[in-house]
Design a protein around this motif. Structure first.
Motif, PDB file in Angstrom:
ATOM      1  N   VAL A  62       2.208   6.596 -13.552  1.00 36.16           N
ATOM      2  CA  VAL A  62       2.529   7.983 -13.255  1.00 36.16           C
ATOM      3  C   VAL A  62       1.280   8.859 -13.315  1.00 36.16           C
ATOM      4  CG1 VAL A  62       3.886   9.974 -14.031  1.00 36.16           C
ATOM      5  CG2 VAL A  62       4.861   7.678 -14.164  1.00 36.16           C
ATOM      6  N   ASP A  63       0.388   8.510 -14.240  1.00 40.03           N
ATOM      7  CA  ASP A  63      -0.737   9.383 -14.533  1.00 40.03           C
ATOM      8  C   ASP A  63      -1.851   9.325 -13.487  1.00 40.03           C
ATOM      9  OD1 ASP A  63      -1.806  11.306 -16.202  1.00 40.03           O
ATOM     10  OD2 ASP A  63      -3.002   9.864 -17.323  1.00 40.03           O
ATOM     11  N   LEU A  64      -1.983   8.247 -12.766  1.00 38.10           N
ATOM     12  CA  LEU A  64      -3.045   8.100 -11.776  1.00 38.10           C
ATOM     13  C   LEU A  64      -2.474   8.043 -10.371  1.00 38.10           C
ATOM     14  CD1 LEU A  64      -5.377   5.436 -13.446  1.00 38.10           C
ATOM     15  CD2 LEU A  64      -5.649   7.913 -13.431  1.00 38.10           C
ATOM     16  N   THR A  65      -3.116   8.764  -9.464  1.00 38.58           N
ATOM     17  CA  THR A  65      -2.726   8.722  -8.053  1.00 38.58           C
ATOM     18  C   THR A  65      -3.988   8.617  -7.224  1.00 38.58           C
ATOM     19  OG1 THR A  65      -2.896  11.098  -7.609  1.00 38.58           O
ATOM     20  CG2 THR A  65      -0.833  10.298  -8.602  1.00 38.58           C
ATOM     21  N   ILE A  66      -3.817   8.521  -5.922  1.00 36.12           N
ATOM     22  CA  ILE A  66      -4.954   8.424  -5.016  1.00 36.12           C
ATOM     23  C   ILE A  66      -5.818   9.690  -5.045  1.00 36.12           C
ATOM     24  CG2 ILE A  66      -3.824   9.388  -2.967  1.00 36.12           C
ATOM     25  CD1 ILE A  66      -5.121   7.068  -1.375  1.00 36.12           C
ATOM     26  N   LEU A  67      -5.266  10.771  -5.606  1.00 37.63           N
ATOM     27  CA  LEU A  67      -5.998  12.046  -5.700  1.00 37.63           C
ATOM     28  C   LEU A  67      -6.650  12.251  -7.067  1.00 37.63           C
ATOM     29  CD1 LEU A  67      -3.456  14.405  -3.888  1.00 37.63           C
ATOM     30  CD2 LEU A  67      -5.478  13.283  -2.922  1.00 37.63           C
ATOM     31  N   SER A  68      -6.494  11.283  -7.965  1.00 39.43           N
ATOM     32  CA  SER A  68      -7.093  11.414  -9.299  1.00 39.43           C
ATOM     33  C   SER A  68      -8.613  11.327  -9.208  1.00 39.43           C
ATOM     34  CB  SER A  68      -6.573  10.310 -10.216  1.00 39.43           C
ATOM     35  OG  SER A  68      -5.185  10.413 -10.405  1.00 39.43           O
ATOM     36  N   ILE A  76     -12.370  10.172  -9.989  1.00 42.41           N
ATOM     37  CA  ILE A  76     -12.899   8.862 -10.328  1.00 42.41           C
ATOM     38  C   ILE A  76     -13.169   8.728 -11.824  1.00 42.41           C
ATOM     39  CG2 ILE A  76     -15.230   9.665  -9.711  1.00 42.41           C
ATOM     40  CD1 ILE A  76     -13.969   6.028  -9.476  1.00 42.41           C
ATOM     41  N   SER A  77     -13.663   9.793 -12.461  1.00 41.31           N
ATOM     42  CA  SER A  77     -13.993   9.744 -13.888  1.00 41.31           C
ATOM     43  C   SER A  77     -12.757   9.444 -14.740  1.00 41.31           C
ATOM     44  CB  SER A  77     -14.635  11.059 -14.335  1.00 41.31           C
ATOM     45  OG  SER A  77     -13.795  12.159 -14.021  1.00 41.31           O
ATOM     46  N   LYS A  78     -11.613  10.032 -14.365  1.00 42.31           N
ATOM     47  CA  LYS A  78     -10.379   9.797 -15.103  1.00 42.31           C
ATOM     48  C   LYS A  78      -9.912   8.346 -14.931  1.00 42.31           C
ATOM     49  CE  LYS A  78      -5.656  11.481 -15.712  1.00 42.31           C
ATOM     50  NZ  LYS A  78      -4.624  12.450 -15.280  1.00 42.31           N
ATOM     51  N   CYS A  79     -10.053   7.827 -13.719  1.00 41.58           N
ATOM     52  CA  CYS A  79      -9.659   6.440 -13.444  1.00 41.58           C
ATOM     53  C   CYS A  79     -10.487   5.464 -14.275  1.00 41.58           C
ATOM     54  CB  CYS A  79      -9.821   6.140 -11.966  1.00 41.58           C
ATOM     55  SG  CYS A  79      -8.711   7.061 -10.881  1.00 41.58           S
ATOM     56  N   LEU A  80     -11.775   5.748 -14.400  1.00 31.16           N
ATOM     57  CA  LEU A  80     -12.660   4.889 -15.195  1.00 31.16           C
ATOM     58  C   LEU A  80     -12.246   4.913 -16.669  1.00 31.16           C
ATOM     59  CD1 LEU A  80     -16.068   5.820 -13.545  1.00 31.16           C
ATOM     60  CD2 LEU A  80     -14.995   3.558 -13.504  1.00 31.16           C
ATOM     61  N   ASP A  81     -11.915   6.093 -17.181  1.00 30.11           N
ATOM     62  CA  ASP A  81     -11.509   6.206 -18.590  1.00 30.11           C
ATOM     63  C   ASP A  81     -10.226   5.436 -18.867  1.00 30.11           C
ATOM     64  OD1 ASP A  81     -13.699   7.792 -19.145  1.00 30.11           O
ATOM     65  OD2 ASP A  81     -12.606   9.696 -18.913  1.00 30.11           O
ATOM     66  N   VAL A  82      -9.264   5.537 -17.946  1.00 29.07           N
ATOM     67  CA  VAL A  82      -7.992   4.832 -18.119  1.00 29.07           C
ATOM     68  C   VAL A  82      -8.210   3.335 -18.077  1.00 29.07           C
ATOM     69  CG1 VAL A  82      -5.749   4.360 -17.053  1.00 29.07           C
ATOM     70  CG2 VAL A  82      -6.571   6.715 -17.241  1.00 29.07           C
ATOM     71  N   TRP A  83      -9.095   2.885 -17.180  1.00 34.16           N
ATOM     72  CA  TRP A  83      -9.371   1.442 -17.066  1.00 34.16           C
ATOM     73  C   TRP A  83     -10.025   0.908 -18.331  1.00 34.16           C
ATOM     74  CZ3 TRP A  83     -14.126  -1.455 -15.868  1.00 34.16           C
ATOM     75  CH2 TRP A  83     -13.877  -2.804 -15.602  1.00 34.16           C
ATOM     76  N   LEU A 123      -6.631  -0.760 -10.114  1.00 34.91           N
ATOM     77  CA  LEU A 123      -6.067   0.430  -9.467  1.00 34.91           C
ATOM     78  C   LEU A 123      -5.142   0.040  -8.310  1.00 34.91           C
ATOM     79  CD1 LEU A 123      -9.212   2.759  -9.359  1.00 34.91           C
ATOM     80  CD2 LEU A 123      -7.351   2.749 -11.039  1.00 34.91           C
ATOM     81  N   LYS A 124      -5.518  -0.990  -7.585  1.00 39.04           N
ATOM     82  CA  LYS A 124      -4.684  -1.440  -6.468  1.00 39.04           C
ATOM     83  C   LYS A 124      -3.351  -2.000  -6.973  1.00 39.04           C
ATOM     84  CE  LYS A 124      -4.554  -4.515  -2.466  1.00 39.04           C
ATOM     85  NZ  LYS A 124      -5.221  -5.623  -1.736  1.00 39.04           N
ATOM     86  N   LYS A 125      -3.407  -2.703  -8.101  1.00 36.08           N
ATOM     87  CA  LYS A 125      -2.192  -3.290  -8.662  1.00 36.08           C
ATOM     88  C   LYS A 125      -1.148  -2.213  -8.956  1.00 36.08           C
ATOM     89  CE  LYS A 125      -2.640  -6.471 -11.795  1.00 36.08           C
ATOM     90  NZ  LYS A 125      -2.921  -7.132 -13.091  1.00 36.08           N
ATOM     91  N   PHE A 126      -1.630  -1.063  -9.428  1.00 34.08           N
ATOM     92  CA  PHE A 126      -0.713   0.032  -9.749  1.00 34.08           C
ATOM     93  C   PHE A 126      -0.557   1.010  -8.594  1.00 34.08           C
ATOM     94  CE2 PHE A 126      -2.170  -1.376 -13.978  1.00 34.08           C
ATOM     95  CZ  PHE A 126      -0.927  -1.681 -14.523  1.00 34.08           C
ATOM     96  N   LYS A 127      -0.998   0.584  -7.417  1.00 36.62           N
ATOM     97  CA  LYS A 127      -0.833   1.343  -6.181  1.00 36.62           C
ATOM     98  C   LYS A 127      -1.483   2.723  -6.230  1.00 36.62           C
ATOM     99  CE  LYS A 127       3.379  -1.184  -5.057  1.00 36.62           C
ATOM    100  NZ  LYS A 127       4.815  -1.145  -4.744  1.00 36.62           N
ATOM    101  N   VAL A 128      -2.581   2.795  -6.992  1.00 38.65           N
ATOM    102  CA  VAL A 128      -3.363   4.031  -7.021  1.00 38.65           C
ATOM    103  C   VAL A 128      -4.217   4.111  -5.760  1.00 38.65           C
ATOM    104  CG1 VAL A 128      -5.117   5.346  -8.287  1.00 38.65           C
ATOM    105  CG2 VAL A 128      -3.397   4.012  -9.544  1.00 38.65           C
ATOM    106  N   VAL A 129      -4.746   2.954  -5.329  1.00 39.43           N
ATOM    107  CA  VAL A 129      -5.502   2.872  -4.078  1.00 39.43           C
ATOM    108  C   VAL A 129      -4.883   1.772  -3.215  1.00 39.43           C
ATOM    109  CG1 VAL A 129      -7.671   3.719  -5.062  1.00 39.43           C
ATOM    110  CG2 VAL A 129      -7.178   1.274  -5.113  1.00 39.43           C
ATOM    111  N   PRO A 130      -4.943   1.915  -1.884  1.00 38.20           N
ATOM    112  CA  PRO A 130      -4.319   0.910  -1.016  1.00 38.20           C
ATOM    113  C   PRO A 130      -5.118  -0.376  -0.885  1.00 38.20           C
ATOM    114  CG  PRO A 130      -5.322   2.635   0.297  1.00 38.20           C
ATOM    115  CD  PRO A 130      -5.433   3.076  -1.124  1.00 38.20           C
ATOM    116  N   GLU A 131      -6.454  -0.277  -0.978  1.00 40.55           N
ATOM    117  CA  GLU A 131      -7.312  -1.446  -0.814  1.00 40.55           C
ATOM    118  C   GLU A 131      -8.422  -1.438  -1.856  1.00 40.55           C
ATOM    119  OE1 GLU A 131      -6.643  -3.864   1.133  1.00 40.55           O
ATOM    120  OE2 GLU A 131      -5.013  -2.903   2.256  1.00 40.55           O
ATOM    121  N   ASN A 132      -9.015  -2.605  -2.059  1.00 40.23           N
ATOM    122  CA  ASN A 132     -10.149  -2.736  -2.968  1.00 40.23           C
ATOM    123  C   ASN A 132     -11.440  -2.666  -2.155  1.00 40.23           C
ATOM    124  OD1 ASN A 132     -12.191  -3.573  -4.726  1.00 40.23           O
ATOM    125  ND2 ASN A 132     -10.899  -5.066  -5.757  1.00 40.23           N
TER     126      ASN A 132
END
Length: 410
Positions: free
Chosen positions: A103-109, A111-118, A200-209
């Motif tokens: 819920v927390d990450l989307t394609i509009l999130s 990049i810095s937030k995505c890195l922290d979550v990962w 990110l792709k697994k959680f459908k945050v991005v469509p491709e790697n």
């Protein structure tokens, strides 16, 4: 006596009970790359009104694993799964419910937030024993480098969905030039970036790697991978390893590589039961060799004494080179010796051109210098033919140093 026509059957084994939940191991009748053993258990599915459904965790062993090693891996996997379940892990979505990753990450999130979550996700996997110290350390290093590059480019708040393979190439190329990375280091961090975007792709945050389309450095023909040790360099490495108790396991593995050309990946599979202490032989069964053919090695006095000191009192089922390069029920990864040798090299300021695997090539090089035949090199390396040996010698064992002519007519 009539031969049995019974077909192999799949196996199911009880592993453990936790909070009234039974964990079982399923081993297929025939293990293939696409049909591997897995553990399964019944768990409430939060996305289906908490109805109890079967959950599974795959990847428990592979085609070359014995039944014993599969069961040991299953026990370790169950312990890790229990830790994850206790922290809110949803086995049906592979997400932590309390983290709200999906819920927390989307394609509009950003990049810095995505890195922290990962990084938080990798920390969880590290704490539960699913990934090792080195893997997690490398993850944090690549994130640190990536964040610095993002700051330089002004991309800190850039949306994750806008990154492509060109950005990945630019980042890795920039850092390669700045930090003087070699090709292997470049590819290692590229692999970590691929893991990040796969998550990110697994959680459908991005469509491709995007890393999949980025450039990978070709190291196949790099001379540094096969640099032959000079005799003085061999003596130095032996002297330092022999005198440092912290590297005794690596010392034994290095001797085994040099004396018998046993490949590192094969050494990770060696168990105490593979040593015949009476006949003084070491046997690699087909499932433990690269070419799937049995190999028997006659231990000389030096190798026998080293193995006896390292594993003489260990249990038969233990791996000879287990955790921390000592006999242990835990099997080490394929890259362990390379990483351990790298730390040894750093500690003693040894040239970076000297690689662990190059001990094998150096052994063959000096055998040839001492008059060994191509046939003996073929046998020692367990090559399938003399043609393979001939190609190996031509491509791997030449120092590529031009020597002056021996005639003095001019």
């Amino acid at each position: 006596m009539k031969k049995s026509n019974a077909k192999p059957r799949s196996e199911n084994h009880f592993i453990k009970e936790w909070n009234r939940t039974e964990f079982n191991l399923s081993i297929p009748a025939k293990i293939t790359h696409s049909n591997k053993p897995f553990i399964y258990f019944y768990w409430p599915n939060p996305d289906n009104y908490a109805s109890v459904e079967r959950a599974r965790k795959g990847g428990i062993g592979g085609v070359k694993d014995t039944r014993i090693s599969i069961k040991k891996k299953a026990v370790a996997a169950v312990e890790a799964v229990i830790l994850m379940l206790g922290k809110g892990w949803n086995p049906f979505t592979n997400a932590y419910i309390d983290l709200g990753v999906q819920v927390d990450l989307t394609i509009l999130s950003p990049i810095s937030k995505c890195l922290d979550v990962w990084v938080e996700h990798r920390q969880e996997r590290h704490d539960s024993g699913m990934i090792g110290n080195t893997a997690f350390k490398n993850n944090k290093i690549v994130v640190r480098h990536f964040k610095k590059w993002l700051e330089v480019k002004g991309f800190t708040d850039r949306k994750i969905g806008t990154f492509n393979s060109i950005d990945i190439d630019n980042f890795l190329g920039y850092k390669m030039n700045e930090l003087k990375w070699g090709k292997v280091t470049y590819n290692t961090y590229r692999c970590d970036m691929c893991t990040f975007f796969s998550y990110l792709k697994k959680f459908k945050v991005v469509p491709e790697n995007p890393v999949k389309e980025s450039a990978k450095k070709n190291t196949r023909h790099d001379s540094s991978r096969f640099a032959i040790y000079e005799e003085q360099e061999l003596q130095t490495v032996v002297r330092l390893m022999e005198s440092d108790p912290g590297y005794f396991g690596l010392y034994v593995a290095s001797k085994m590589l040099y004396l018998y050309n046993i490949r590192p990946v094969e050494m990770t599979r060696l168990q105490v039961m593979d040593v015949d202490w009476i006949k003084r032989t070491l046997t690699l069964p087909p499932q433990k060799t690269k070419n799937e053919s049995e190999a028997i090695f006659q231990l000389n006095e030096e190798m026998y004494d080293l193995l006896e000191k390292l594993a003489g009192n260990a249990r038969d089922e233990n791996f000879i080179f287990g955790h921390r390069c000592k006999p242990s029920p835990v099997q080490i990864g394929e890259q362990y010796f390379t990483q351990k040798f790298r730390y040894f090299r750093i500690k003693y300021s040894i040239s970076t051109k000297l690689k662990f695997y190059a001990l094998k090539h150096s052994s063959n090089f000096y055998d040839l210098e001492d008059g060994a035949s191509f046939y003996s090199i073929m046998e020692k390396n367990r090559h399938s033919s003399l043609q393979v040996t001939n190609d190996y010698i031509r491509n791997r064992l030449l120092k590529k140093i031009v020597k002056p002519t021996v005639n003095n007519r001019f």
